[in-house]
Design a protein around this motif. Structure first.
Motif, PDB file in Angstrom:
ATOM      1  N   GLY A   1      11.855   6.931  -2.935  1.00  9.31           N
ATOM      2  CA  GLY A   1      11.662   5.545  -2.524  1.00  9.31           C
ATOM      3  C   GLY A   1      10.601   5.409  -1.457  1.00  9.31           C
ATOM      4  O   GLY A   1       9.742   4.521  -1.519  1.00  9.31           O
ATOM      5  N   ALA A   2      10.633   6.296  -0.454  1.00 13.24           N
ATOM      6  CA  ALA A   2       9.642   6.256   0.620  1.00 13.24           C
ATOM      7  C   ALA A   2       8.255   6.593   0.091  1.00 13.24           C
ATOM      8  O   ALA A   2       7.263   5.981   0.492  1.00 13.24           O
ATOM      9  N   ILE A   3       8.162   7.565  -0.815  1.00 13.91           N
ATOM     10  CA  ILE A   3       6.869   7.935  -1.395  1.00 13.91           C
ATOM     11  C   ILE A   3       6.291   6.780  -2.200  1.00 13.91           C
ATOM     12  O   ILE A   3       5.107   6.445  -2.084  1.00 13.91           O
ATOM     13  N   ALA A   4       7.125   6.163  -3.031  1.00 17.00           N
ATOM     14  CA  ALA A   4       6.660   5.009  -3.808  1.00 17.00           C
ATOM     15  C   ALA A   4       6.223   3.882  -2.882  1.00 17.00           C
ATOM     16  O   ALA A   4       5.230   3.186  -3.145  1.00 17.00           O
ATOM     17  N   SER A   5       6.940   3.717  -1.796  1.00 16.34           N
ATOM     18  CA  SER A   5       6.634   2.645  -0.855  1.00 16.34           C
ATOM     19  C   SER A   5       5.255   2.823  -0.225  1.00 16.34           C
ATOM     20  O   SER A   5       4.462   1.878  -0.178  1.00 16.34           O
ATOM     21  N   VAL A   6       4.934   4.034   0.268  1.00 15.92           N
ATOM     22  CA  VAL A   6       3.647   4.240   0.942  1.00 15.92           C
ATOM     23  C   VAL A   6       2.485   4.118  -0.038  1.00 15.92           C
ATOM     24  O   VAL A   6       1.411   3.624   0.325  1.00 15.92           O
ATOM     25  N   ILE A   7       2.680   4.561  -1.284  1.00 16.22           N
ATOM     26  CA  ILE A   7       1.614   4.439  -2.281  1.00 16.22           C
ATOM     27  C   ILE A   7       1.341   2.972  -2.590  1.00 16.22           C
ATOM     28  O   ILE A   7       0.188   2.536  -2.666  1.00 16.22           O
ATOM     29  N   ILE A   8       2.406   2.210  -2.756  1.00 13.64           N
ATOM     30  CA  ILE A   8       2.256   0.780  -3.052  1.00 13.64           C
ATOM     31  C   ILE A   8       1.612   0.055  -1.882  1.00 13.64           C
ATOM     32  O   ILE A   8       0.690  -0.754  -2.053  1.00 13.64           O
ATOM     33  N   LEU A   9       2.088   0.317  -0.675  1.00 16.20           N
ATOM     34  CA  LEU A   9       1.544  -0.342   0.507  1.00 16.20           C
ATOM     35  C   LEU A   9       0.083   0.031   0.733  1.00 16.20           C
ATOM     36  O   LEU A   9      -0.725  -0.801   1.136  1.00 16.20           O
ATOM     37  N   MET A  10      -0.258   1.284   0.467  1.00 16.77           N
ATOM     38  CA  MET A  10      -1.647   1.734   0.619  1.00 16.77           C
ATOM     39  C   MET A  10      -2.546   1.049  -0.394  1.00 16.77           C
ATOM     40  O   MET A  10      -3.689   0.695  -0.091  1.00 16.77           O
TER      41      MET A  10
END
Length: 217
Positions: free
Chosen positions: A131-140
């Motif tokens: 979840g955290a990995i998906a979050s940073v990729i999306i936010l980036m």
């Protein structure tokens, strides 16, 4: 512009804090380091949070390359990330700290095991989970400006620092909150995670549906 930066920074903090959820990591960390002395447990906490922060930053930076290699779109990742958020939020609302179970007897294999647990499973997947990995990729991917990227990196560092502090004081925190208090906080954060998940899902699905309708037309 300042308002947009502040909103993005708060979104990063909220997303990362609720997905990493230091409270859910705390009891697991406590059980895994209960037989270690304070200095060793502190080193494990520092190594785990630093490793998790580096991993999240690397995924944020290389996310676009991953998209190109595997022909993944940002909208598709938003949908998947939204589903992951929603499922994890549901688990948190059920007050389940983690589905992962660990064998405490392994702690007797002190030296080698102590080095390993900082990386796996504490850094991955407890802190830097899917979840955290998906979050940073999306936010980036959602903002291309350098200032926005610095905001994201700052959010990762700040959440990692907060997680480190939680791990350092894991035993007194758990003693003070108690089982009931921890479950209440887990449910509150679980609700926030589910709402974020819905936002990501809708945000990713909307442009895909619009594109499909344009093709059909």
């Amino acid at each position: 512009m300042p308002n947009e930066l502040l909103e993005f920074f708060l979104l990063c903090l909220t997303s990362l804090f609720t997905m990493i959820n230091p409270l859910s990591v705390t009891p697991i960390f406590t059980s895994m380091t209960s037989q270690l002395d304070r200095a060793t447990a502190r080193r494990v906490a520092g190594k785990a949070t630093l490793t998790a922060a580096i991993i999240l930053i690397l995924f944020a930076v290389t996310g676009q390359f991953i998209f190109k290699i595997f022909s993944i779109t940002v909208d598709s990742l938003r949908i998947v990330g939204g589903v992951i958020f929603f499922i994890m939020g549901y688990e948190m609302i059920q007050a389940r700290l983690s589905k992962i179970r660990f064998d405490k007897d392994n702690l007797h294999e002190m030296e080698s095991y102590t080095q390993d647990i900082a990386i796996t499973p504490i850094a991955i997947p407890l802190i830097a989970g899917p979840g955290a990995i998906a979050s940073v990729i999306i936010l980036m991917s959602s903002n291309t400006g350098l200032v926005y990227h610095l905001m994201l990196f700052s959010s990762i560092a700040l959440v990692a620092l907060v997680t480190y502090v939680f791990l350092l004081f894991s035993t007194p925190i758990m003693d003070r909150l108690g089982e009931s208090g921890n479950k209440v906080l887990l449910r509150i954060m679980g609700l926030i995670v589910m709402v974020i998940g819905v936002e990501f899902f809708v945000g990713g699905l909307t442009p895909i549906v619009r594109n499909m309708l344009m093709i059909q037309a």
